[in-house]
Motif scaffolding. Structure first.
Motif, PDB file in Angstrom:
ATOM      1  N   ASP A   7     -43.208  -8.901   9.858  1.00 11.54           N
ATOM      2  CA  ASP A   7     -43.398  -8.018   8.717  1.00 11.54           C
ATOM      3  C   ASP A   7     -42.099  -7.956   7.930  1.00 11.54           C
ATOM      4  O   ASP A   7     -41.103  -7.431   8.404  1.00 11.54           O
ATOM      5  CB  ASP A   7     -43.797  -6.610   9.182  1.00 11.54           C
ATOM      6  CG  ASP A   7     -44.085  -5.672   8.022  1.00 11.54           C
ATOM      7  OD1 ASP A   7     -44.059  -6.139   6.867  1.00 11.54           O
ATOM      8  OD2 ASP A   7     -44.340  -4.489   8.291  1.00 11.54           O
ATOM      9  N   CYS A   8     -42.104  -8.531   6.726  1.00  6.60           N
ATOM     10  CA  CYS A   8     -40.898  -8.587   5.893  1.00  6.60           C
ATOM     11  C   CYS A   8     -40.940  -7.558   4.774  1.00  6.60           C
ATOM     12  O   CYS A   8     -40.120  -7.589   3.868  1.00  6.60           O
ATOM     13  CB  CYS A   8     -40.737  -9.982   5.284  1.00  6.60           C
ATOM     14  SG  CYS A   8     -40.462 -11.252   6.520  1.00  6.60           S
ATOM     15  N   SER A   9     -41.899  -6.644   4.805  1.00  7.10           N
ATOM     16  CA  SER A   9     -41.978  -5.647   3.737  1.00  7.10           C
ATOM     17  C   SER A   9     -40.786  -4.696   3.837  1.00  7.10           C
ATOM     18  O   SER A   9     -40.280  -4.434   4.921  1.00  7.10           O
ATOM     19  CB  SER A   9     -43.289  -4.863   3.825  1.00  7.10           C
ATOM     20  OG  SER A   9     -43.395  -4.226   5.067  1.00  7.10           O
ATOM     21  N   PRO A  10     -40.319  -4.212   2.689  1.00 10.78           N
ATOM     22  CA  PRO A  10     -39.149  -3.325   2.705  1.00 10.78           C
ATOM     23  C   PRO A  10     -39.462  -2.016   3.427  1.00 10.78           C
ATOM     24  O   PRO A  10     -40.592  -1.561   3.440  1.00 10.78           O
ATOM     25  CB  PRO A  10     -38.857  -3.077   1.230  1.00 10.78           C
ATOM     26  CG  PRO A  10     -40.083  -3.469   0.501  1.00 10.78           C
ATOM     27  CD  PRO A  10     -40.846  -4.421   1.361  1.00 10.78           C
ATOM     28  N   ARG A  11     -38.460  -1.458   4.022  1.00 10.66           N
ATOM     29  CA  ARG A  11     -38.600  -0.185   4.731  1.00 10.66           C
ATOM     30  C   ARG A  11     -37.928   0.919   3.924  1.00 10.66           C
ATOM     31  O   ARG A  11     -36.819   0.755   3.427  1.00 10.66           O
ATOM     32  CB  ARG A  11     -37.930  -0.267   6.105  1.00 10.66           C
ATOM     33  CG  ARG A  11     -38.523  -1.310   6.991  1.00 10.66           C
ATOM     34  CD  ARG A  11     -39.835  -0.816   7.555  1.00 10.66           C
ATOM     35  NE  ARG A  11     -40.405  -1.857   8.405  1.00 10.66           N
ATOM     36  CZ  ARG A  11     -41.684  -2.102   8.457  1.00 10.66           C
ATOM     37  NH1 ARG A  11     -42.530  -1.416   7.765  1.00 10.66           N
ATOM     38  NH2 ARG A  11     -42.143  -3.051   9.234  1.00 10.66           N
ATOM     39  N   PHE A  12     -38.607   1.999   3.794  1.00  6.98           N
ATOM     40  CA  PHE A  12     -38.090   3.145   3.063  1.00  6.98           C
ATOM     41  C   PHE A  12     -38.117   4.354   3.982  1.00  6.98           C
ATOM     42  O   PHE A  12     -38.854   4.375   4.967  1.00  6.98           O
ATOM     43  CB  PHE A  12     -38.930   3.409   1.808  1.00  6.98           C
ATOM     44  CG  PHE A  12     -38.903   2.263   0.845  1.00  6.98           C
ATOM     45  CD1 PHE A  12     -37.816   2.067   0.013  1.00  6.98           C
ATOM     46  CD2 PHE A  12     -39.955   1.360   0.782  1.00  6.98           C
ATOM     47  CE1 PHE A  12     -37.770   1.004  -0.873  1.00  6.98           C
ATOM     48  CE2 PHE A  12     -39.923   0.293  -0.105  1.00  6.98           C
ATOM     49  CZ  PHE A  12     -38.833   0.119  -0.928  1.00  6.98           C
ATOM     50  N   ASP A  17     -47.671   7.342   1.251  1.00  9.30           N
ATOM     51  CA  ASP A  17     -48.391   8.613   1.187  1.00  9.30           C
ATOM     52  C   ASP A  17     -47.488   9.806   0.897  1.00  9.30           C
ATOM     53  O   ASP A  17     -47.922  10.775   0.298  1.00  9.30           O
ATOM     54  CB  ASP A  17     -49.156   8.867   2.491  1.00  9.30           C
ATOM     55  CG  ASP A  17     -50.329   7.915   2.649  1.00  9.30           C
ATOM     56  OD1 ASP A  17     -50.785   7.358   1.625  1.00  9.30           O
ATOM     57  OD2 ASP A  17     -50.783   7.720   3.790  1.00  9.30           O
ATOM     58  N   ASP A  18     -46.228   9.737   1.340  1.00 10.54           N
ATOM     59  CA  ASP A  18     -45.339  10.874   1.110  1.00 10.54           C
ATOM     60  C   ASP A  18     -44.172  10.534   0.180  1.00 10.54           C
ATOM     61  O   ASP A  18     -43.185  11.249   0.118  1.00 10.54           O
ATOM     62  CB  ASP A  18     -44.818  11.452   2.435  1.00 10.54           C
ATOM     63  CG  ASP A  18     -44.090  10.424   3.289  1.00 10.54           C
ATOM     64  OD1 ASP A  18     -44.235   9.214   3.024  1.00 10.54           O
ATOM     65  OD2 ASP A  18     -43.398  10.826   4.223  1.00 10.54           O
ATOM     66  N   ALA A  19     -44.317   9.454  -0.588  1.00 12.46           N
ATOM     67  CA  ALA A  19     -43.268   9.055  -1.534  1.00 12.46           C
ATOM     68  C   ALA A  19     -43.243  10.023  -2.717  1.00 12.46           C
ATOM     69  O   ALA A  19     -44.277  10.550  -3.118  1.00 12.46           O
ATOM     70  CB  ALA A  19     -43.522   7.641  -2.035  1.00 12.46           C
ATOM     71  N   PRO A  20     -42.067  10.252  -3.287  1.00 12.05           N
ATOM     72  CA  PRO A  20     -41.968  11.099  -4.474  1.00 12.05           C
ATOM     73  C   PRO A  20     -42.757  10.484  -5.641  1.00 12.05           C
ATOM     74  O   PRO A  20     -42.890   9.263  -5.749  1.00 12.05           O
ATOM     75  CB  PRO A  20     -40.477  11.104  -4.798  1.00 12.05           C
ATOM     76  CG  PRO A  20     -39.795  10.654  -3.549  1.00 12.05           C
ATOM     77  CD  PRO A  20     -40.763   9.779  -2.820  1.00 12.05           C
ATOM     78  N   TYR A  23     -41.070   7.728  -7.662  1.00 14.08           N
ATOM     79  CA  TYR A  23     -41.018   6.444  -6.974  1.00 14.08           C
ATOM     80  C   TYR A  23     -42.375   5.746  -7.057  1.00 14.08           C
ATOM     81  O   TYR A  23     -42.449   4.536  -7.276  1.00 14.08           O
ATOM     82  CB  TYR A  23     -40.594   6.635  -5.519  1.00 14.08           C
ATOM     83  CG  TYR A  23     -40.509   5.332  -4.787  1.00 14.08           C
ATOM     84  CD1 TYR A  23     -39.427   4.472  -4.998  1.00 14.08           C
ATOM     85  CD2 TYR A  23     -41.502   4.930  -3.921  1.00 14.08           C
ATOM     86  CE1 TYR A  23     -39.354   3.255  -4.353  1.00 14.08           C
ATOM     87  CE2 TYR A  23     -41.435   3.715  -3.276  1.00 14.08           C
ATOM     88  CZ  TYR A  23     -40.365   2.880  -3.488  1.00 14.08           C
ATOM     89  OH  TYR A  23     -40.296   1.669  -2.859  1.00 14.08           O
ATOM     90  N   LEU A  24     -43.456   6.503  -6.893  1.00 14.48           N
ATOM     91  CA  LEU A  24     -44.793   5.919  -6.997  1.00 14.48           C
ATOM     92  C   LEU A  24     -45.046   5.380  -8.402  1.00 14.48           C
ATOM     93  O   LEU A  24     -45.656   4.308  -8.570  1.00 14.48           O
ATOM     94  CB  LEU A  24     -45.860   6.947  -6.615  1.00 14.48           C
ATOM     95  CG  LEU A  24     -45.901   7.331  -5.142  1.00 14.48           C
ATOM     96  CD1 LEU A  24     -46.842   8.499  -4.919  1.00 14.48           C
ATOM     97  CD2 LEU A  24     -46.296   6.137  -4.280  1.00 14.48           C
ATOM     98  N   LEU A  25     -44.579   6.103  -9.422  1.00 14.70           N
ATOM     99  CA  LEU A  25     -44.708   5.611 -10.793  1.00 14.70           C
ATOM    100  C   LEU A  25     -43.979   4.285 -10.965  1.00 14.70           C
ATOM    101  O   LEU A  25     -44.485   3.351 -11.585  1.00 14.70           O
ATOM    102  CB  LEU A  25     -44.157   6.626 -11.793  1.00 14.70           C
ATOM    103  CG  LEU A  25     -45.061   7.791 -12.152  1.00 14.70           C
ATOM    104  CD1 LEU A  25     -44.302   8.837 -12.955  1.00 14.70           C
ATOM    105  CD2 LEU A  25     -46.279   7.311 -12.913  1.00 14.70           C
TER     106      LEU A  25
END
Length: 153
Positions: A7-12, A17-20, A23-25
């Motif tokens: 899994d190479c997706s970035p980690r935050f 679901d709980d992103a500000p 950030y979602l925009l």
């Protein structure tokens, strides 16, 4: 994902679901822009060129200065964009009838055809977004996004 694949997706520090909201925009904007770029690329177009073609279609005879604000770019970038589009035969610059110092910009027949192509390509990119929401959800999203835009205007 296959169990053997890494899994190479970035980690935050948060999940989607709980992103500000901001950030979602940003994530949504990037995803939509990538899709639009993907649709325009085979036609040799960029999103900025599509935007310029649309403005020039709606405002024949517009000047360089009048393009800065709707394109959200500086004068030098407008000049570079217009020069490139002129070289491709999409537009011509003509002297203003009352002030020879002012150059008006007009689409050529080829430019009008490229605008039609770009509109179709962008519509293809918009299909995915439209399919993600019901008509009611789409209207709610538009209302909320207008509020965001107005809050920062």
């Amino acid at each position: 994902m296959h169990p053997d694949e890494e899994d190479c997706s970035p980690r935050f520090p948060f999940g989607v679901d709980d992103a500000p909201a901001g950030y979602l925009l940003k994530m949504a904007s990037h995803a939509i822009r990538r899709d639009i770029e993907h649709q325009l690329r085979p036609h040799g177009l960029t999103p900025k060129q599509h935007h310029a073609l649309t403005i020039l279609t709606l405002n024949p005879g517009i000047t360089h200065t009048d393009l800065e604000k709707p394109l959200h770019i500086e004068k030098a970038s407008v000049t570079s964009l217009i020069n490139g589009m002129e070289k491709r035969g999409w537009l011509v610059r003509k002297q203003h009838p009352e002030d020879a110092r002012i150059k008006q910009i007009f689409l050529t027949e080829e430019g009008m055809q490229m605008h039609k192509v770009s509109v179709q390509a962008v519509r293809q990119a918009q299909v995915r977004l439209n399919q993600a929401f019901s008509p009611e959800e789409n209207e709610i999203l538009r209302i909320l996004l207008r509020k965001v835009v107005n809050a920062y205007s």
